[in-house]
Scaffold this motif. Structure first.
Motif, mmCIF file in Angstrom:
data_model
loop_
_atom_site.group_PDB
_atom_site.id
_atom_site.type_symbol
_atom_site.label_atom_id
_atom_site.label_comp_id
_atom_site.label_asym_id
_atom_site.label_seq_id
_atom_site.Cartn_x
_atom_site.Cartn_y
_atom_site.Cartn_z
ATOM 1 N N LEU A 190 -20.724 31.234 -50.027
ATOM 2 C CA LEU A 190 -20.186 30.477 -48.905
ATOM 3 C C LEU A 190 -18.737 31.443 -48.587
ATOM 4 O O LEU A 190 -18.272 30.734 -46.916
ATOM 5 C CB LEU A 190 -18.956 29.360 -50.488
ATOM 6 C CG LEU A 190 -19.379 28.419 -50.642
ATOM 7 C CD1 LEU A 190 -18.933 27.307 -51.435
ATOM 8 C CD2 LEU A 190 -19.953 27.131 -49.369
ATOM 9 N N LEU A 191 -18.534 32.253 -49.379
ATOM 10 C CA LEU A 191 -17.992 33.657 -48.807
ATOM 11 C C LEU A 191 -18.373 34.163 -47.657
ATOM 12 O O LEU A 191 -17.342 34.302 -46.275
ATOM 13 C CB LEU A 191 -17.696 34.961 -49.772
ATOM 14 C CG LEU A 191 -16.085 34.580 -50.481
ATOM 15 C CD1 LEU A 191 -15.818 35.710 -51.744
ATOM 16 C CD2 LEU A 191 -14.805 35.008 -49.442
ATOM 17 N N LEU A 192 -19.764 34.774 -47.721
ATOM 18 C CA LEU A 192 -20.489 34.955 -46.470
ATOM 19 C C LEU A 192 -20.571 34.018 -44.948
ATOM 20 O O LEU A 192 -20.043 34.699 -43.781
ATOM 21 C CB LEU A 192 -21.899 35.670 -46.981
ATOM 22 C CG LEU A 192 -22.121 36.727 -47.321
ATOM 23 C CD1 LEU A 192 -23.312 36.768 -47.517
ATOM 24 C CD2 LEU A 192 -21.374 38.153 -47.188
ATOM 25 N N VAL A 193 -20.433 32.786 -45.381
ATOM 26 C CA VAL A 193 -20.486 31.798 -44.515
ATOM 27 C C VAL A 193 -18.798 31.552 -43.596
ATOM 28 O O VAL A 193 -18.646 31.677 -42.030
ATOM 29 C CB VAL A 193 -20.300 30.463 -44.978
ATOM 30 C CG1 VAL A 193 -20.041 29.378 -43.732
ATOM 31 C CG2 VAL A 193 -21.983 30.432 -45.410
ATOM 32 N N LEU A 194 -17.772 32.106 -44.151
ATOM 33 C CA LEU A 194 -16.554 31.942 -43.899
ATOM 34 C C LEU A 194 -16.600 33.479 -42.983
ATOM 35 O O LEU A 194 -15.927 32.744 -42.542
ATOM 36 C CB LEU A 194 -15.386 31.920 -45.643
ATOM 37 C CG LEU A 194 -13.813 32.082 -44.666
ATOM 38 C CD1 LEU A 194 -13.791 30.751 -43.943
ATOM 39 C CD2 LEU A 194 -13.411 31.613 -46.004
ATOM 40 N N VAL A 195 -16.537 34.108 -43.677
ATOM 41 C CA VAL A 195 -16.997 35.852 -42.975
ATOM 42 C C VAL A 195 -17.363 35.579 -41.672
ATOM 43 O O VAL A 195 -16.786 36.258 -39.975
ATOM 44 C CB VAL A 195 -17.328 37.010 -44.117
ATOM 45 C CG1 VAL A 195 -17.029 37.922 -42.787
ATOM 46 C CG2 VAL A 195 -15.787 37.306 -45.185
ATOM 47 N N SER A 196 -18.753 34.973 -41.677
ATOM 48 C CA SER A 196 -19.167 34.889 -40.041
ATOM 49 C C SER A 196 -18.724 33.991 -39.187
ATOM 50 O O SER A 196 -19.029 34.379 -37.996
ATOM 51 C CB SER A 196 -20.880 34.357 -40.671
ATOM 52 O OG SER A 196 -20.924 33.335 -41.152
ATOM 53 N N ARG A 197 -17.380 33.128 -39.353
ATOM 54 C CA ARG A 197 -17.554 32.522 -38.553
ATOM 55 C C ARG A 197 -16.039 32.464 -38.558
ATOM 56 O O ARG A 197 -15.420 32.319 -37.246
ATOM 57 C CB ARG A 197 -17.364 30.766 -39.332
ATOM 58 C CG ARG A 197 -18.594 29.862 -39.436
ATOM 59 C CD ARG A 197 -18.450 28.745 -40.006
ATOM 60 N NE ARG A 197 -19.753 28.205 -39.931
ATOM 61 C CZ ARG A 197 -19.855 26.604 -40.952
ATOM 62 N NH1 ARG A 197 -19.304 25.992 -40.498
ATOM 63 N NH2 ARG A 197 -21.419 26.406 -41.190
ATOM 64 N N LYS A 198 -14.914 33.115 -39.494
ATOM 65 C CA LYS A 198 -13.570 33.215 -38.836
ATOM 66 C C LYS A 198 -13.194 34.965 -39.173
ATOM 67 O O LYS A 198 -12.567 34.804 -39.021
ATOM 68 C CB LYS A 198 -13.160 32.422 -39.845
ATOM 69 C CG LYS A 198 -13.008 31.231 -39.708
ATOM 70 C CD LYS A 198 -11.975 29.845 -40.426
ATOM 71 C CE LYS A 198 -12.718 28.631 -40.368
ATOM 72 N NZ LYS A 198 -11.193 27.831 -41.222
ATOM 73 N N GLY A 199 -14.166 35.431 -39.879
ATOM 74 C CA GLY A 199 -13.642 37.059 -39.627
ATOM 75 C C GLY A 199 -13.484 36.891 -40.735
ATOM 76 O O GLY A 199 -12.976 36.678 -41.293
ATOM 77 N N PHE A 200 -13.460 38.768 -41.594
ATOM 78 C CA PHE A 200 -12.568 38.865 -42.426
ATOM 79 C C PHE A 200 -10.809 39.161 -42.717
ATOM 80 O O PHE A 200 -10.353 38.567 -44.184
ATOM 81 C CB PHE A 200 -12.370 40.735 -42.907
ATOM 82 C CG PHE A 200 -14.164 41.045 -43.149
ATOM 83 C CD1 PHE A 200 -14.822 40.638 -44.700
ATOM 84 C CD2 PHE A 200 -15.084 41.489 -42.740
ATOM 85 C CE1 PHE A 200 -16.016 41.203 -45.106
ATOM 86 C CE2 PHE A 200 -16.177 41.523 -43.054
ATOM 87 C CZ PHE A 200 -16.626 41.720 -44.138
ATOM 88 N N ALA A 201 -10.370 38.507 -41.572
ATOM 89 C CA ALA A 201 -8.943 38.144 -41.198
ATOM 90 C C ALA A 201 -9.181 36.805 -42.050
ATOM 91 O O ALA A 201 -7.186 37.179 -42.536
ATOM 92 C CB ALA A 201 -8.835 38.471 -40.046
ATOM 93 N N SER A 202 -9.567 35.951 -41.989
ATOM 94 C CA SER A 202 -10.040 34.769 -42.958
ATOM 95 C C SER A 202 -8.810 34.864 -44.271
ATOM 96 O O SER A 202 -8.473 34.164 -44.639
ATOM 97 C CB SER A 202 -10.155 34.079 -42.257
ATOM 98 O OG SER A 202 -12.095 33.918 -43.318
ATOM 99 N N LEU A 203 -9.412 35.619 -44.529
ATOM 100 C CA LEU A 203 -9.455 35.825 -46.362
ATOM 101 C C LEU A 203 -8.378 36.273 -46.483
ATOM 102 O O LEU A 203 -8.119 36.275 -48.262
ATOM 103 C CB LEU A 203 -10.317 36.987 -46.772
ATOM 104 C CG LEU A 203 -11.474 36.843 -46.335
ATOM 105 C CD1 LEU A 203 -12.859 37.782 -47.344
ATOM 106 C CD2 LEU A 203 -12.105 35.183 -47.514
ATOM 107 N N ILE A 204 -7.319 36.379 -45.937
ATOM 108 C CA ILE A 204 -5.316 36.634 -45.987
ATOM 109 C C ILE A 204 -4.862 36.730 -45.473
ATOM 110 O O ILE A 204 -4.338 35.881 -44.049
ATOM 111 C CB ILE A 204 -5.728 38.655 -45.463
ATOM 112 C CG1 ILE A 204 -6.047 40.091 -46.089
ATOM 113 C CG2 ILE A 204 -4.234 39.069 -45.897
ATOM 114 C CD1 ILE A 204 -6.673 41.199 -45.508
ATOM 115 N N LYS A 205 -3.753 35.620 -46.295
ATOM 116 C CA LYS A 205 -3.212 34.557 -45.893
ATOM 117 C C LYS A 205 -1.700 35.634 -45.120
ATOM 118 O O LYS A 205 -1.495 36.695 -45.520
ATOM 119 C CB LYS A 205 -2.473 33.613 -47.229
ATOM 120 C CG LYS A 205 -3.614 33.143 -47.812
ATOM 121 C CD LYS A 205 -3.112 32.217 -48.790
ATOM 122 C CE LYS A 205 -3.886 31.006 -49.322
ATOM 123 N NZ LYS A 205 -2.918 30.046 -50.759
#
Length: 290
Positions: A190-205
């Motif tokens: 799920l993390l890989l899917v999230l990063v592939s769609r929105k990039g690593f920046a999406s993991l930081i608030k």
């Protein structure tokens, strides 16, 4: 006495892990925190299993895998229902059902408990409701969908306990390794899917009044993973040394660890109803230790 102590320490470990994870999600995406906690927990569990020379078997992997699926479903439903609110109703509902399911299973499978134990267990369930209660003047009645999600989460947590308990007694913690292996795999995907769609920046608030350094943040999340794995080991140990019912009911008191840490670290005020719950939990524990 030992079973009671194990159940209480498991509850405190779970509560402390939740606190660490909650602090981490103030700056990181919840999926990123969950992923780190899962990976750290898997490393801890595999290390302990190898050091203990556990006996691996198809049965231990089967029941461990089923417990992993039940745990994933429980977490998903819990987060979904809490997002809908109100937490003051839904959180205690989940906690109580997570204890009632193994209690029922224990009764059906002939688990023998002394007569005085049942009133103490009932008192512990009341304590779990009060400790997990989060007063909110804006709280409204939960929707049927949210309530069903809370019930489903509680039932699945109960099934997690049952599956872990059914695993062969000589399997060590291999069921937990299988459990965490499945959970970690799914979270990483799920993390890989999230990063592939929105990039690593999406993991930081966005930085909103955050004063903790990144080093301390990651340390806290890693500690959360260690505590979560420790709680699981304690639960399995408690099941094998004593009664599943007692350990499961006491573990339902896990919000106590969270609110106590929040009071000490964040200076959050413990509500009067929660103080009552903590007092009842102490009384119930003393009765069960007799």
């Amino acid at each position: 006495m030992l079973t009671v102590l194990i159940g209480l320490f498991a509850a405190l470990s779970f509560g402390a892990a939740d606190f660490a994870g909650g602090m981490g999600t103030k700056r990181l995406h919840a999926l990123a925190v969950t992923g780190v906690v899962a990976i750290v927990g898997l490393i801890v569990l595999v290390s302990v299993s190898l050091l203990s020379a556990d006996q691996w078997s198809a049965q231990s992997l089967l029941w461990g895998g089923l417990s992993g699926l039940a745990g994933l479903g429980a977490i998903g439903l819990l987060y979904a229902c809490l997002a809908r609110g109100p937490m003051s109703v839904l959180s205690p509902t989940t906690a109580v059902l997570s204890a009632l399911v193994p209690m029922t299973w224990g009764a059906l499978t002939g688990e023998a408990l002394s007569g005085f134990v049942y009133p103490a267990l009932a008192l512990a369930l009341v304590a779990a409701v009060l400790v997990g209660f989060i007063p909110d003047e804006r709280a409204v009645r939960p929707t049927p969908t949210a309530l069903l999600m809370a019930v489903g989460s509680g039932l699945l947590i109960g099934l997690f306990y049952i599956f872990i308990d059914i695993a062969p007694a000589d399997s060590g913690i291999t069921p937990l390794v299988a459990n965490r292996g499945i959970q970690t795999t799914l979270v990483v995907v799920l993390l890989l899917v999230l990063v592939s769609r929105k990039g690593f920046a999406s993991l930081i608030k966005p930085d909103t009044q955050w004063v903790m350094s990144w080093k301390k943040l990651w340390t806290l999340v890693v500690i959360g993973g260690v505590l979560d794995a420790t709680a699981n080991i304690l639960i399995l140990t408690g099941f094998r040394l004593g009664d599943m019912t007692i350990v499961a009911v006491l573990t339902a008191l896990y919000p106590a660890g969270t609110i106590l840490l929040a009071a000490v670290v964040l200076r959050e005020r413990i509500q009067p109803v929660q103080w009552v719950g903590l007092a009842l939990a102490l009384i119930a524990s003393m009765l069960l230790a007799q």
